[in-house]
Design a protein around this motif. Structure first.
Motif, PDB file in Angstrom:
ATOM      1  N   MET A  34       5.269  -8.755   7.186  1.00 29.87           N
ATOM      2  CA  MET A  34       5.905  -7.483   6.381  1.00 29.87           C
ATOM      3  C   MET A  34       4.806  -7.068   5.309  1.00 29.87           C
ATOM      4  O   MET A  34       4.133  -7.823   4.946  1.00 29.87           O
ATOM      5  CB  MET A  34       7.174  -8.440   6.089  1.00 29.87           C
ATOM      6  N   GLY A  35       5.409  -5.907   4.759  1.00 32.63           N
ATOM      7  CA  GLY A  35       4.741  -5.478   3.614  1.00 32.63           C
ATOM      8  C   GLY A  35       5.680  -4.531   2.681  1.00 32.63           C
ATOM      9  O   GLY A  35       6.607  -4.159   3.488  1.00 32.63           O
ATOM     10  N   TRP A  36       5.302  -4.289   1.681  1.00 32.71           N
ATOM     11  CA  TRP A  36       5.827  -3.464   0.857  1.00 32.71           C
ATOM     12  C   TRP A  36       4.994  -2.344   0.293  1.00 32.71           C
ATOM     13  O   TRP A  36       3.775  -2.521   0.101  1.00 32.71           O
ATOM     14  CB  TRP A  36       6.244  -4.236  -0.547  1.00 32.71           C
ATOM     15  N   PHE A  37       5.480  -1.118   0.241  1.00 33.46           N
ATOM     16  CA  PHE A  37       4.748   0.042  -0.170  1.00 33.46           C
ATOM     17  C   PHE A  37       5.635   0.765  -1.201  1.00 33.46           C
ATOM     18  O   PHE A  37       6.604   0.657  -1.263  1.00 33.46           O
ATOM     19  CB  PHE A  37       4.338   0.766   1.111  1.00 33.46           C
ATOM     20  N   ARG A  38       5.067   1.886  -1.698  1.00 30.91           N
ATOM     21  CA  ARG A  38       5.592   2.560  -2.863  1.00 30.91           C
ATOM     22  C   ARG A  38       5.165   4.177  -2.914  1.00 30.91           C
ATOM     23  O   ARG A  38       3.902   4.121  -2.605  1.00 30.91           O
ATOM     24  CB  ARG A  38       5.656   2.037  -4.166  1.00 30.91           C
ATOM     25  N   GLN A  39       6.045   5.000  -3.057  1.00 30.71           N
ATOM     26  CA  GLN A  39       5.544   6.243  -3.292  1.00 30.71           C
ATOM     27  C   GLN A  39       6.002   6.903  -4.587  1.00 30.71           C
ATOM     28  O   GLN A  39       7.193   7.085  -4.815  1.00 30.71           O
ATOM     29  CB  GLN A  39       5.942   7.242  -2.287  1.00 30.71           C
ATOM     30  N   ALA A  40       5.075   7.275  -5.530  1.00 30.42           N
ATOM     31  CA  ALA A  40       5.574   7.888  -6.563  1.00 30.42           C
ATOM     32  C   ALA A  40       5.750   9.252  -6.537  1.00 30.42           C
ATOM     33  O   ALA A  40       4.944   9.824  -5.746  1.00 30.42           O
ATOM     34  CB  ALA A  40       4.672   7.550  -7.940  1.00 30.42           C
ATOM     35  N   PRO A  41       6.390  10.100  -7.449  1.00 29.94           N
ATOM     36  CA  PRO A  41       6.639  11.495  -7.314  1.00 29.94           C
ATOM     37  C   PRO A  41       5.202  12.043  -7.420  1.00 29.94           C
ATOM     38  O   PRO A  41       4.594  11.973  -8.268  1.00 29.94           O
ATOM     39  CB  PRO A  41       7.513  11.747  -8.765  1.00 29.94           C
ATOM     40  N   PHE A  47      -0.079   1.048  -1.045  1.00 30.25           N
ATOM     41  CA  PHE A  47      -0.012  -0.592  -0.447  1.00 30.25           C
ATOM     42  C   PHE A  47       0.466  -1.152  -1.973  1.00 30.25           C
ATOM     43  O   PHE A  47      -0.111  -1.079  -3.030  1.00 30.25           O
ATOM     44  CB  PHE A  47      -1.009  -0.994   0.058  1.00 30.25           C
ATOM     45  N   VAL A  48       1.345  -2.222  -1.726  1.00 33.43           N
ATOM     46  CA  VAL A  48       1.827  -2.923  -2.988  1.00 33.43           C
ATOM     47  C   VAL A  48       1.641  -4.502  -2.605  1.00 33.43           C
ATOM     48  O   VAL A  48       0.868  -5.142  -3.394  1.00 33.43           O
ATOM     49  CB  VAL A  48       3.383  -2.755  -3.151  1.00 33.43           C
ATOM     50  N   ALA A  49       2.019  -4.907  -1.360  1.00 28.00           N
ATOM     51  CA  ALA A  49       1.841  -6.288  -1.126  1.00 28.00           C
ATOM     52  C   ALA A  49       2.423  -6.469   0.190  1.00 28.00           C
ATOM     53  O   ALA A  49       3.201  -5.727   0.939  1.00 28.00           O
ATOM     54  CB  ALA A  49       2.914  -7.363  -2.058  1.00 28.00           C
ATOM     55  N   ALA A  50       1.785  -7.746   0.740  1.00 25.94           N
ATOM     56  CA  ALA A  50       2.016  -7.963   2.156  1.00 25.94           C
ATOM     57  C   ALA A  50       1.896  -9.671   2.336  1.00 25.94           C
ATOM     58  O   ALA A  50       1.481 -10.234   1.905  1.00 25.94           O
ATOM     59  CB  ALA A  50       1.113  -7.310   3.195  1.00 25.94           C
ATOM     60  N   ILE A  51       2.845  -9.701   3.371  1.00 29.69           N
ATOM     61  CA  ILE A  51       2.885 -11.431   3.658  1.00 29.69           C
ATOM     62  C   ILE A  51       2.976 -11.610   5.200  1.00 29.69           C
ATOM     63  O   ILE A  51       3.354 -10.877   6.317  1.00 29.69           O
ATOM     64  CB  ILE A  51       4.077 -11.734   3.055  1.00 29.69           C
ATOM     65  N   SER A  52       2.178 -12.613   5.546  1.00 32.23           N
ATOM     66  CA  SER A  52       2.175 -12.980   7.100  1.00 32.23           C
ATOM     67  C   SER A  52       3.602 -13.563   7.651  1.00 32.23           C
ATOM     68  O   SER A  52       4.554 -13.770   6.792  1.00 32.23           O
ATOM     69  CB  SER A  52       1.208 -14.130   7.195  1.00 32.23           C
ATOM     70  N   GLU A 102       1.039 -10.905  15.406  1.00 32.33           N
ATOM     71  CA  GLU A 102      -0.148 -11.116  16.203  1.00 32.33           C
ATOM     72  C   GLU A 102      -1.375 -10.367  15.692  1.00 32.33           C
ATOM     73  O   GLU A 102      -2.575 -10.726  15.613  1.00 32.33           O
ATOM     74  CB  GLU A 102      -0.122 -10.718  17.548  1.00 32.33           C
ATOM     75  N   TYR A 103      -0.921  -9.328  14.631  1.00 35.58           N
ATOM     76  CA  TYR A 103      -1.915  -8.672  14.127  1.00 35.58           C
ATOM     77  C   TYR A 103      -2.339  -9.085  12.643  1.00 35.58           C
ATOM     78  O   TYR A 103      -3.200  -8.177  12.075  1.00 35.58           O
ATOM     79  CB  TYR A 103      -1.793  -7.016  14.355  1.00 35.58           C
ATOM     80  N   GLY A 104      -1.589  -9.817  12.304  1.00 36.63           N
ATOM     81  CA  GLY A 104      -1.889 -10.401  11.010  1.00 36.63           C
ATOM     82  C   GLY A 104      -1.429  -9.670   9.931  1.00 36.63           C
ATOM     83  O   GLY A 104      -0.699  -8.484  10.073  1.00 36.63           O
ATOM     84  N   ILE A 105      -1.606  -9.783   8.563  1.00 33.48           N
ATOM     85  CA  ILE A 105      -1.163  -8.949   7.361  1.00 33.48           C
ATOM     86  C   ILE A 105      -2.272  -7.906   7.244  1.00 33.48           C
ATOM     87  O   ILE A 105      -3.299  -7.914   7.332  1.00 33.48           O
ATOM     88  CB  ILE A 105      -0.943  -9.798   6.152  1.00 33.48           C
ATOM     89  N   SER A 106      -1.776  -6.699   6.627  1.00 27.81           N
ATOM     90  CA  SER A 106      -2.555  -5.534   6.512  1.00 27.81           C
ATOM     91  C   SER A 106      -2.200  -4.697   5.315  1.00 27.81           C
ATOM     92  O   SER A 106      -0.909  -4.714   4.790  1.00 27.81           O
ATOM     93  CB  SER A 106      -2.277  -4.669   7.751  1.00 27.81           C
ATOM     94  N   ARG A 107      -2.887  -4.047   4.467  1.00 25.86           N
ATOM     95  CA  ARG A 107      -2.578  -3.133   3.370  1.00 25.86           C
ATOM     96  C   ARG A 107      -2.698  -1.583   3.885  1.00 25.86           C
ATOM     97  O   ARG A 107      -2.284  -0.928   3.267  1.00 25.86           O
ATOM     98  CB  ARG A 107      -3.607  -3.479   2.192  1.00 25.86           C
ATOM     99  N   TYR A 108      -2.979  -1.587   5.123  1.00 24.41           N
ATOM    100  CA  TYR A 108      -2.952  -0.239   5.662  1.00 24.41           C
ATOM    101  C   TYR A 108      -1.729   0.249   6.479  1.00 24.41           C
ATOM    102  O   TYR A 108      -1.287  -0.317   7.283  1.00 24.41           O
ATOM    103  CB  TYR A 108      -4.182  -0.011   6.647  1.00 24.41           C
TER     104      TYR A 108
END
Length: 125
Positions: A34-41, A47-52, A102-108
């Motif tokens: 899982m990952g968290w991302f954010r978009q400012a105006p 990318f913010v954070a990711a976890i396996s 199976e693809y692991g964690i990612s910041r992309y």
């Protein structure tokens, strides 16, 4: 397939804290990193954070490391983002995303297949 719903956003003063949640339904939650991302105006989503899948590995953007913590509870099919020492520049819509474990964690972000609708976080100065 997995469906993701974020919650916990809101308005907070600088220096305050919020905890975001992302509840998953559908396929077994532990099947996903899982990952968290954010978009400012006016800005691109970042990318913010990711976890396996089992919580054993985490990565953070430099801008949030030491202030934000990502965690997950597979029994509750939920991933969390604890945000402390919030700054006005943290104001954004926050999205959670999932990719096969199976693809692991990612910041992309282009490596994530499933996305929630987002939750607004506003930090006032």
């Amino acid at each position: 397939q997995v469906q993701l719903v974020e919650s916990g956003g809101g308005l907070v003063q600088a220096g305050g804290s919020l905890r975001l949640s992302c509840a998953a339904s559908g396929r077994t939650f532990s099947s996903y990193a899982m990952g968290w991302f954010r978009q400012a105006p006016g800005k691109e989503r970042e990318f913010v954070a990711a976890i396996s899948w089992n919580g054993g590995s985490t990565i953070y953007a430099d801008s949030v490391r030491g202030r934000f913590t990502i965690s997950r509870d597979n029994a509750k099919a939920t991933v969390y983002l604890q945000m402390n020492s919030l700054k006005p520049e943290d104001t954004a819509v926050y999205y959670c995303a999932a990719r096969g474990r199976e693809y692991g964690i990612s910041r992309y972000q282009n490596q994530y297949n499933y996305w929630g609708q987002g939750t607004q976080v506003t930090v006032s100065s």
